[in-house]
Design a protein around this motif. Structure first.
Motif, PDB file in Angstrom:
ATOM      1  N   LYS A   7       0.832  -1.204   0.000  1.00 42.37           N
ATOM      2  CA  LYS A   7       0.000   0.000   0.000  1.00 42.37           C
ATOM      3  C   LYS A   7       0.863   1.249   0.000  1.00 42.37           C
ATOM      4  O   LYS A   7       1.969   1.258   0.547  1.00 42.37           O
ATOM      5  CB  LYS A   7      -0.916   0.042   1.230  1.00 42.37           C
ATOM      6  N   LYS A  19      -5.749   9.406   0.337  1.00 38.62           N
ATOM      7  CA  LYS A  19      -6.234   8.133  -0.200  1.00 38.62           C
ATOM      8  C   LYS A  19      -5.144   7.076  -0.068  1.00 38.62           C
ATOM      9  O   LYS A  19      -3.973   7.347  -0.295  1.00 38.62           O
ATOM     10  CB  LYS A  19      -6.599   8.281  -1.682  1.00 38.62           C
ATOM     11  N   GLU A  20      -5.578   5.865   0.275  1.00 32.08           N
ATOM     12  CA  GLU A  20      -4.695   4.723   0.250  1.00 32.08           C
ATOM     13  C   GLU A  20      -4.880   3.982  -1.069  1.00 32.08           C
ATOM     14  O   GLU A  20      -5.998   3.870  -1.566  1.00 32.08           O
ATOM     15  CB  GLU A  20      -4.994   3.762   1.407  1.00 32.08           C
ATOM     16  N   HIS A  21      -3.783   3.498  -1.635  1.00 27.64           N
ATOM     17  CA  HIS A  21      -3.864   2.705  -2.859  1.00 27.64           C
ATOM     18  C   HIS A  21      -3.120   1.392  -2.653  1.00 27.64           C
ATOM     19  O   HIS A  21      -1.996   1.371  -2.142  1.00 27.64           O
ATOM     20  CB  HIS A  21      -3.253   3.448  -4.044  1.00 27.64           C
ATOM     21  N   LYS A  22      -3.749   0.308  -3.045  1.00 35.40           N
ATOM     22  CA  LYS A  22      -3.097  -0.993  -3.027  1.00 35.40           C
ATOM     23  C   LYS A  22      -2.378  -1.213  -4.351  1.00 35.40           C
ATOM     24  O   LYS A  22      -2.817  -0.758  -5.406  1.00 35.40           O
ATOM     25  CB  LYS A  22      -4.133  -2.098  -2.803  1.00 35.40           C
ATOM     26  N   LEU A  23      -1.266  -1.915  -4.265  1.00 35.71           N
ATOM     27  CA  LEU A  23      -0.460  -2.186  -5.447  1.00 35.71           C
ATOM     28  C   LEU A  23      -0.366  -3.692  -5.668  1.00 35.71           C
ATOM     29  O   LEU A  23      -0.367  -4.473  -4.724  1.00 35.71           O
ATOM     30  CB  LEU A  23       0.947  -1.606  -5.292  1.00 35.71           C
ATOM     31  N   THR A  45       2.309  10.105 -12.250  1.00 37.30           N
ATOM     32  CA  THR A  45       1.502  11.139 -11.596  1.00 37.30           C
ATOM     33  C   THR A  45       1.894  12.568 -11.926  1.00 37.30           C
ATOM     34  O   THR A  45       1.065  13.470 -11.820  1.00 37.30           O
ATOM     35  CB  THR A  45       1.549  10.978 -10.059  1.00 37.30           C
ATOM     36  N   TYR A 107       2.513   1.514   5.126  1.00 38.76           N
ATOM     37  CA  TYR A 107       2.749   1.982   3.763  1.00 38.76           C
ATOM     38  C   TYR A 107       4.191   1.706   3.330  1.00 38.76           C
ATOM     39  O   TYR A 107       5.106   1.674   4.157  1.00 38.76           O
ATOM     40  CB  TYR A 107       2.495   3.485   3.656  1.00 38.76           C
ATOM     41  N   SER A 654      -1.810   3.105 -15.722  1.00 39.48           N
ATOM     42  CA  SER A 654      -1.582   3.078 -14.277  1.00 39.48           C
ATOM     43  C   SER A 654      -2.780   3.649 -13.544  1.00 39.48           C
ATOM     44  O   SER A 654      -3.489   4.526 -14.040  1.00 39.48           O
ATOM     45  CB  SER A 654      -0.340   3.905 -13.934  1.00 39.48           C
ATOM     46  N   LEU A 655      -2.986   3.154 -12.342  1.00 38.34           N
ATOM     47  CA  LEU A 655      -4.085   3.681 -11.526  1.00 38.34           C
ATOM     48  C   LEU A 655      -3.846   5.120 -11.129  1.00 38.34           C
ATOM     49  O   LEU A 655      -4.753   5.795 -10.634  1.00 38.34           O
ATOM     50  CB  LEU A 655      -4.284   2.815 -10.272  1.00 38.34           C
ATOM     51  N   TYR A 656      -2.632   5.631 -11.355  1.00 44.51           N
ATOM     52  CA  TYR A 656      -2.315   6.993 -10.933  1.00 44.51           C
ATOM     53  C   TYR A 656      -2.714   8.030 -11.965  1.00 44.51           C
ATOM     54  O   TYR A 656      -2.767   9.207 -11.676  1.00 44.51           O
ATOM     55  CB  TYR A 656      -0.825   7.125 -10.644  1.00 44.51           C
TER      56      TYR A 656
END
Length: 660
Positions: A7, A19-23, A45, A107, A654-656
């Motif tokens: 994370k 926000k937390e993001h899982k990888l 980003t 994290y 990417s999720l970013y």
């Protein structure tokens, strides 16, 4: 998870959202953590051509994949961002106790975007993150602010704190981020980015467990290494006076061989990095008089005062970073220096001793102790600060700066009183200090009048205190790295100590060769430099220490530790491919932001153009253009431009993307 938390935390300082993001595991297998994770996140980003001091830049504080797993010498953390100093990729490496604290909060990294309306700090514990007001500590130095924030937030455990001082608050492009009252992530202008966001500090007080696939395996590897280090002890009868003689031996050597790096442990345990203070002056490793002088200028009457015995005589406590068994640091008494208000300081590193010693033709050791502490408190990079002072002195010597420009300071070589006042002006951005606070490239552009010839830098960043004319591979790394001017990436000396060929099939083997071969551009020398870069990315992604790596792969077993922690069972060659991928993504970041890799070539003076006329490096020139091209070729980048032929993230979603 195996070593990593999986994370990351995103904090938008403009609107206060978090926000937390899982990888996925794929991210870690491709880039590890640390600098690799930072490169992955920042590449996706930060918009192309973003202002490094604007809201779109992202500052990340990242831990290493091995940190906190029971692995030894893996307690380093990194700050990553778009560098305001170079305009490209920026990172800064630091020891202390902050790295495991990131992971204990759950994290692998914490990333900041935006700009807060008022000074704030981030607090994180097991309950989660909070943004708190920092107005009461804004303007205070790092020691004062850390003490206040520690007291306010010490509930169940002592918090770990990373913060900026006045240099960062004033957005000096040579400012860094500090933890443990004086350990500093100093390079790339990371402190200016933190200051531009009005983020004073990050305070971490989590206590979450950090996992490991094979705890017994990692304990066994760590124990083996630790026992080797403990057995390395310098005989008491050997003092610092022998070090210049060792420098003469190095200077006179015609041949070079592989070296067993474990022997360095005894010197690091005794003296720490100041072991090179006098040895480097004599051998030619230490740049002197703004890279224009030699030991014939800075002779024994000067360098004898920098004998590391004189430094450890003030040391009353050894300092160990997290998971360290060497303890190269120390805490020193300085209550008899200056006005006596500053009682203690972290032992000045070699880089500081040289930057404020031979580089400035200064022999006043007390001044170096004093400067060390005011820079640590202000959060300013001692390498860049010393180099900028040397630039100013040479400008003054040559009539480019007059007394009316220096606020009446007599900027002559070795003038301790004037140098201290100049540094204080740089921290406060007062008078000439306002021009110098952003390093030599910016200062020379503002001053003009031919001052550029005295501005020693690579791509905007002042180089470390190791001379590329002494070790040409240093010059390659100064010039080709995505974050230029860095002395800890690699060199011929480092390669010969790493002994990567023992485990990496493609790493050229070193037995014995003429020293002169290092000055001849060749594919073999370039391949060694590529190996240095790949290995450096691996231990930066793992939280590893340079001084552990410099003891050799046969002693500090990075590849084996990675497998024990993750269970991946990869070969050393496969890990080196990960290192190459990390390096290529950092270079691709630069290309995305419009950086021409050729613009990072080190200053002519660093290459011996023109060559020195005296000293151990007399007549030495580095054929840097050819060496850069061969490095790019062997890295798999375009030989003519330095642009990666394949971007590791091309075509990937990417999720970013789209921001935080």
């Amino acid at each position: 998870m195996k070593g990593y938390t999986g994370k990351i935390l995103f904090v938008n300082l403009s609107n206060g959202t978090m926000k937390e993001h899982k990888l996925s595991e794929e991210v870690y297998e491709n880039y590890l953590s640390g600098v690799g994770l930072g490169a992955y996140v920042l590449y996706h980003t930060i918009p192309a051509y973003a202002d490094p001091l604007g809201p779109d830049n992202v500052l990340g504080l990242v831990s290493g994949l091995l940190t906190g797993t029971g692995s030894v010498m893996t307690g380093r953390w990194m700050a990553v961002c778009k560098s305001p100093l170079t305009g490209g990729w920026g990172d800064a490496n630091c020891g202390g106790t902050f790295s495991p604290a990131i992971k204990q909060c759950g994290y692998d990294g914490i990333f900041f975007k935006g700009i807060s309306e008022k000074p704030v700090y981030l607090y994180v514990d097991n309950k989660g993150p909070q943004i708190k007001d920092a107005s009461h500590v804004w303007g205070k130095d790092t020691v004062e602010a850390e003490e206040i924030l520690e007291k306010e937030n010490w509930v169940r455990k002592k918090p770990c704190i990373a913060l900026i001082g006045q240099a960062g608050e004033n957005c000096s492009l040579i400012s860094g981020i500090v933890n443990d009252r004086g350990r500093i992530a100093a390079r790339s202008g990371v402190g200016a980015v933190m200051g531009s966001k009005r983020l004073k500090a990050v305070v971490l007080a989590g206590s979450k467990a950090i996992s490991c696939e094979d705890p017994q395996g990692i304990r066994s590897i760590s124990k083996e290494y630790s026992e080797k280090v403990r057995k390395q002890n310098m005989p008491g009868i050997i003092g610092g006076s022998v070090l210049p003689m060792m420098g003469k031996v190095v200077m006179g050597g015609k041949n070079v061989s592989a070296v067993d790096g474990i022997m360095s442990a005894m010197m690091m345990k005794r003296w720490g990095t100041p072991v090179n203070n006098t040895m480097g002056v004599v051998s030619g490793d230490s740049p002197l008089k703004n890279w224009a002088g030699s030991v014939e200028d800075y002779d024994k009457s000067y360098y004898k005062n920098l004998n590391p015995d004189n430094i450890i005589n003030r040391e009353f406590q050894k300092y160990h970073c997290y998971s360290c068994v060497v303890g190269c640091g120390g805490i020193c008494n300085i209550d008899d220096i200056g006005d006596g208000k500053m009682k203690h300081t972290h032992k000045p590193e070699y880089e500081t001793c040289c930057a404020f010693g031979g580089l400035l033709m200064n022999k006043d050791l007390n001044m170096i102790f004093y400067i060390n502490e005011i820079l640590n408190r202000a959060g300013m990079d001692s390498i860049s600060a010393g180099a900028t002072a040397a630039f100013a002195i040479e400008c003054y010597e040559n009539g480019i700066l007059a007394k009316t420009d220096t606020d009446g300071l007599e900027l002559t070589w070795g003038n301790s009183e004037a140098i201290i006042k100049l540094i204080e002006k740089m921290i406060a951005r007062e008078g000439l200090g306002n021009i110098l606070a952003d390093g030599v490239k910016v200062a020379s552009a503002k001053i003009g009048k031919g001052s550029q010839r005295y501005a020693v830098h690579a791509g905007g960043q002042e180089p470390g205190m190791h001379d590329s004319r002494f070790d040409p591979m240093l010059g390659v790394h100064y010039s080709v790295e995505p974050t230029p001017g860095r002395h800890t990436i690699g060199s011929s000396q480092a390669y010969n100590i790493y002994q990567l060929w023992q485990k990496v099939t493609w790493a050229p083997k070193v037995i014995k060769y003429p020293k002169d071969e290092e000055y001849v551009p060749s594919d073999e020398e370039a391949l060694k430099a590529v190996a240095n870069s790949c290995y450096k990315q691996l231990y930066d992604g793992s939280g590893g220490c340079y001084f552990a790596a410099a003891m050799g792969v046969q002693h500090w077993k990075l590849f084996e530790m990675l497998n024990a922690v993750t269970g991946w069972n990869k070969s050393p060659d496969e890990y080196m491919e990960i290192g190459k991928r990390m390096q290529s993504l950092r270079q691709s970041f630069n290309i995305k932001h419009g950086v021409d890799p050729k613009s990072y070539k080190m200053a002519d003076r660093m290459a011996g153009i023109p060559p020195l006329k005296a000293g151990p490096l007399k007549g030495r020139t580095v054929l840097i253009d050819d060496m850069m091209r061969l490095y790019w070729k062997n890295m798999g980048w375009d030989e003519a431009t330095g642009v990666p032929l394949t971007n590791p993230e091309d075509g990937k979603v990417s999720l970013y993307e789209g921001g935080f």
